[in-house]
Design a protein around this motif. Sequence first.
Motif, PDB file in Angstrom:
ATOM      1  N   LYS A  42      -5.290  -2.304  -4.560  1.00 40.77           N
ATOM      2  CA  LYS A  42      -6.201  -2.915  -3.759  1.00 40.77           C
ATOM      3  C   LYS A  42      -7.061  -1.862  -3.239  1.00 40.77           C
ATOM      4  O   LYS A  42      -8.358  -1.718  -3.244  1.00 40.77           O
ATOM      5  N   SER A  43      -6.471  -0.855  -2.439  1.00 40.07           N
ATOM      6  CA  SER A  43      -7.225   0.282  -1.882  1.00 40.07           C
ATOM      7  C   SER A  43      -7.742   1.110  -2.949  1.00 40.07           C
ATOM      8  O   SER A  43      -8.961   1.388  -2.582  1.00 40.07           O
ATOM      9  N   PHE A  44      -7.163   1.456  -4.090  1.00 39.59           N
ATOM     10  CA  PHE A  44      -7.542   2.218  -4.984  1.00 39.59           C
ATOM     11  C   PHE A  44      -8.878   1.675  -5.591  1.00 39.59           C
ATOM     12  O   PHE A  44      -9.895   2.349  -5.923  1.00 39.59           O
ATOM     13  N   GLU A  45      -8.874   0.234  -6.068  1.00 41.02           N
ATOM     14  CA  GLU A  45     -10.234  -0.148  -6.473  1.00 41.02           C
ATOM     15  C   GLU A  45     -11.394  -0.012  -5.718  1.00 41.02           C
ATOM     16  O   GLU A  45     -12.611   0.050  -6.113  1.00 41.02           O
ATOM     17  N   LYS A  46     -10.984   0.304  -4.201  1.00 33.54           N
ATOM     18  CA  LYS A  46     -12.322   0.306  -3.424  1.00 33.54           C
ATOM     19  C   LYS A  46     -12.575   1.718  -3.227  1.00 33.54           C
ATOM     20  O   LYS A  46     -13.853   1.952  -3.029  1.00 33.54           O
ATOM     21  N   SER A  47     -11.929   2.497  -3.038  1.00 34.19           N
ATOM     22  CA  SER A  47     -11.924   4.009  -3.072  1.00 34.19           C
ATOM     23  C   SER A  47     -10.774   4.820  -3.740  1.00 34.19           C
ATOM     24  O   SER A  47      -9.789   4.917  -3.082  1.00 34.19           O
ATOM     25  N   PRO A  48     -11.156   5.208  -4.887  1.00 33.86           N
ATOM     26  CA  PRO A  48     -10.019   5.802  -5.708  1.00 33.86           C
ATOM     27  C   PRO A  48      -9.411   7.214  -4.934  1.00 33.86           C
ATOM     28  O   PRO A  48     -10.175   7.857  -4.408  1.00 33.86           O
ATOM     29  N   TYR A  49      -8.185   7.410  -5.378  1.00 32.68           N
ATOM     30  CA  TYR A  49      -7.596   8.616  -4.856  1.00 32.68           C
ATOM     31  C   TYR A  49      -7.532   9.670  -6.089  1.00 32.68           C
ATOM     32  O   TYR A  49      -8.011   9.258  -7.247  1.00 32.68           O
ATOM     33  N   ASP A  50      -7.426  11.118  -5.612  1.00 36.09           N
ATOM     34  CA  ASP A  50      -7.578  11.970  -6.565  1.00 36.09           C
ATOM     35  C   ASP A  50      -6.050  12.092  -7.060  1.00 36.09           C
ATOM     36  O   ASP A  50      -6.065  12.648  -8.316  1.00 36.09           O
ATOM     37  N   MET A  51      -5.179  11.843  -6.335  1.00 33.14           N
ATOM     38  CA  MET A  51      -3.717  12.177  -6.782  1.00 33.14           C
ATOM     39  C   MET A  51      -2.783  11.064  -5.928  1.00 33.14           C
ATOM     40  O   MET A  51      -2.883  10.676  -5.063  1.00 33.14           O
ATOM     41  N   VAL A  52      -1.796  10.600  -6.916  1.00 36.70           N
ATOM     42  CA  VAL A  52      -0.872   9.811  -5.958  1.00 36.70           C
ATOM     43  C   VAL A  52       0.778  10.348  -6.622  1.00 36.70           C
ATOM     44  O   VAL A  52       0.851  10.745  -7.512  1.00 36.70           O
ATOM     45  N   PHE A  53       1.444  10.176  -5.468  1.00 36.06           N
ATOM     46  CA  PHE A  53       2.758  10.318  -5.596  1.00 36.06           C
ATOM     47  C   PHE A  53       3.638   8.993  -5.815  1.00 36.06           C
ATOM     48  O   PHE A  53       3.535   8.127  -4.838  1.00 36.06           O
ATOM     49  N   LEU A  54       4.192   8.623  -6.793  1.00 37.32           N
ATOM     50  CA  LEU A  54       4.857   7.294  -6.869  1.00 37.32           C
ATOM     51  C   LEU A  54       6.176   7.140  -7.205  1.00 37.32           C
ATOM     52  O   LEU A  54       6.881   7.946  -7.931  1.00 37.32           O
ATOM     53  N   ASP A  55       7.076   6.396  -6.093  1.00 41.79           N
ATOM     54  CA  ASP A  55       8.445   6.388  -6.638  1.00 41.79           C
ATOM     55  C   ASP A  55       8.451   5.277  -7.720  1.00 41.79           C
ATOM     56  O   ASP A  55       7.685   4.601  -7.999  1.00 41.79           O
ATOM     57  N   ILE A  56       9.448   5.656  -8.426  1.00 42.33           N
ATOM     58  CA  ILE A  56       9.610   4.983  -9.851  1.00 42.33           C
ATOM     59  C   ILE A  56      10.171   3.575  -9.616  1.00 42.33           C
ATOM     60  O   ILE A  56       9.990   2.609 -10.064  1.00 42.33           O
ATOM     61  N   GLU A  57      11.273   3.524  -8.680  1.00 38.20           N
ATOM     62  CA  GLU A  57      12.284   2.541  -8.335  1.00 38.20           C
ATOM     63  C   GLU A  57      11.843   1.702  -7.176  1.00 38.20           C
ATOM     64  O   GLU A  57      12.188   2.144  -6.238  1.00 38.20           O
ATOM     65  N   MET A  58      10.817   0.836  -7.397  1.00 37.16           N
ATOM     66  CA  MET A  58      10.434  -0.097  -6.239  1.00 37.16           C
ATOM     67  C   MET A  58      10.527  -1.620  -6.628  1.00 37.16           C
ATOM     68  O   MET A  58      10.218  -2.116  -7.685  1.00 37.16           O
ATOM     69  N   PRO A  59      10.874  -2.343  -5.588  1.00 39.70           N
ATOM     70  CA  PRO A  59      11.329  -3.942  -5.931  1.00 39.70           C
ATOM     71  C   PRO A  59       9.991  -4.680  -6.273  1.00 39.70           C
ATOM     72  O   PRO A  59      10.407  -5.491  -7.359  1.00 39.70           O
ATOM     73  N   ALA A  60       9.021  -4.547  -5.826  1.00 38.85           N
ATOM     74  CA  ALA A  60       7.872  -5.502  -6.061  1.00 38.85           C
ATOM     75  C   ALA A  60       7.066  -4.931  -7.357  1.00 38.85           C
ATOM     76  O   ALA A  60       6.930  -5.951  -7.979  1.00 38.85           O
ATOM     77  N   MET A  61       6.937  -4.036  -7.580  1.00 44.06           N
ATOM     78  CA  MET A  61       6.167  -3.250  -8.586  1.00 44.06           C
ATOM     79  C   MET A  61       6.732  -1.882  -8.988  1.00 44.06           C
ATOM     80  O   MET A  61       6.712  -0.831  -8.103  1.00 44.06           O
ATOM     81  N   ASP A  62       7.454  -1.705  -9.971  1.00 48.09           N
ATOM     82  CA  ASP A  62       7.875  -0.460 -10.392  1.00 48.09           C
ATOM     83  C   ASP A  62       6.900   0.631 -10.754  1.00 48.09           C
ATOM     84  O   ASP A  62       5.624   0.488 -10.951  1.00 48.09           O
ATOM     85  N   GLY A  63       7.307   2.083 -10.327  1.00 45.63           N
ATOM     86  CA  GLY A  63       6.259   3.081 -10.257  1.00 45.63           C
ATOM     87  C   GLY A  63       5.472   3.116 -11.837  1.00 45.63           C
ATOM     88  O   GLY A  63       4.418   3.481 -11.752  1.00 45.63           O
ATOM     89  N   ILE A  64       6.391   2.812 -12.747  1.00 42.99           N
ATOM     90  CA  ILE A  64       5.568   3.086 -14.221  1.00 42.99           C
ATOM     91  C   ILE A  64       4.667   2.156 -14.373  1.00 42.99           C
ATOM     92  O   ILE A  64       3.664   2.422 -14.922  1.00 42.99           O
ATOM     93  N   THR A  65       5.037   0.731 -14.012  1.00 46.56           N
ATOM     94  CA  THR A  65       3.910  -0.244 -14.120  1.00 46.56           C
ATOM     95  C   THR A  65       2.755  -0.089 -13.221  1.00 46.56           C
ATOM     96  O   THR A  65       1.626  -0.520 -13.700  1.00 46.56           O
ATOM     97  N   LEU A  66       2.836   0.370 -12.076  1.00 47.78           N
ATOM     98  CA  LEU A  66       1.881   0.745 -11.174  1.00 47.78           C
ATOM     99  C   LEU A  66       1.092   1.875 -11.657  1.00 47.78           C
ATOM    100  O   LEU A  66      -0.093   1.887 -11.757  1.00 47.78           O
ATOM    101  N   ALA A  67       1.656   2.742 -12.231  1.00 47.88           N
ATOM    102  CA  ALA A  67       1.070   4.034 -12.930  1.00 47.88           C
ATOM    103  C   ALA A  67       0.117   3.541 -14.103  1.00 47.88           C
ATOM    104  O   ALA A  67      -1.068   4.134 -14.029  1.00 47.88           O
ATOM    105  N   LYS A  68       0.523   2.717 -14.862  1.00 47.20           N
ATOM    106  CA  LYS A  68      -0.234   2.120 -15.870  1.00 47.20           C
ATOM    107  C   LYS A  68      -1.598   1.333 -15.519  1.00 47.20           C
ATOM    108  O   LYS A  68      -2.602   1.581 -16.116  1.00 47.20           O
ATOM    109  N   LYS A  69      -1.455   0.633 -14.257  1.00 46.73           N
ATOM    110  CA  LYS A  69      -2.615   0.028 -13.745  1.00 46.73           C
ATOM    111  C   LYS A  69      -3.621   0.755 -13.044  1.00 46.73           C
ATOM    112  O   LYS A  69      -4.725   0.569 -13.315  1.00 46.73           O
ATOM    113  N   LEU A  70      -3.164   1.945 -12.287  1.00 52.20           N
ATOM    114  CA  LEU A  70      -3.915   3.018 -11.825  1.00 52.20           C
ATOM    115  C   LEU A  70      -4.685   3.714 -12.815  1.00 52.20           C
ATOM    116  O   LEU A  70      -5.955   3.977 -12.923  1.00 52.20           O
ATOM    117  N   ARG A  71      -3.778   4.061 -13.885  1.00 53.73           N
ATOM    118  CA  ARG A  71      -4.314   4.877 -15.232  1.00 53.73           C
ATOM    119  C   ARG A  71      -5.700   3.898 -15.760  1.00 53.73           C
ATOM    120  O   ARG A  71      -6.552   4.526 -16.233  1.00 53.73           O
TER     121      ARG A  71
END
Length: 233
Positions: A42-71
């Motif tokens: 939600k925040s990224f869509e309003k104001s993109p980041y230059d860099m993100v550090f993502l944990d891979i194992e998260m309960p609501a949305m895993d890091g790989i899925t999150l990375a695909k959406k951000l990419r």
Amino acid sequence: MRIAVCDDEEKYRLDIKKRIDRVCNSLDVLVDEYSDGRELIKSFEKSPYDMVFLDIEMPAMDGITLAKKLRAISEGLFIVFLTGHVEYALTGYEVNALRYLTKPVDPDKLKEVLKYVSDRGRSKQQLLIREEGEELLLDMDSVIFLEAQNQYIRIMTDGGEHLVRYNISDYEKELTPHGFFRTHRSYIVSLGRIKKLGKSEVITDNGDTIPVSRGNMQSLKERFYAFVDKESI
């Protein structure tokens, strides 16, 4: 530089934020924390980041899925995964991940990553487009040329084509300061992607032929040679 850290465990978020602050040492860097990938999107869509550090194992949305959406929103985003499981590395290639860092993060490896992004990312310009109702950031380095097609603009990039409803004259104003030249009423080309100058056309490095209006050829040559001289410094 705007950086986001997304990890469901607070201790790791605080740890890497503290380490980033220490490495950057009060440089122009802003670090935001997120415990849920959905909030980061939600925040990224309003104001993109230059860099993100993502944990891979998260309960609501895993890091790989999150990375695909951000990419999907930004081709130029630098993605670093935080994990203790190296077997995830192959999956990361799908989203063009920059690096994997094991937790807790090694300070020297973190410094290497931040220096790399600082050296490359700050010189990277991006173009915001709206395609099929969604906003997308394109690296200007990846844009080869633009072609006006009636009320639409075809944007050819290294990653494929994009078709947007826009005015080519507005793109000309936006892109000219960043190494682009309008060769023809229907075309704008990246000077850095020109491979050959012809009598009435240019050949881009992907093999496409772009027409050049007779009245624009001399100006194109002057801009192109000036661009080459500047890049060779």
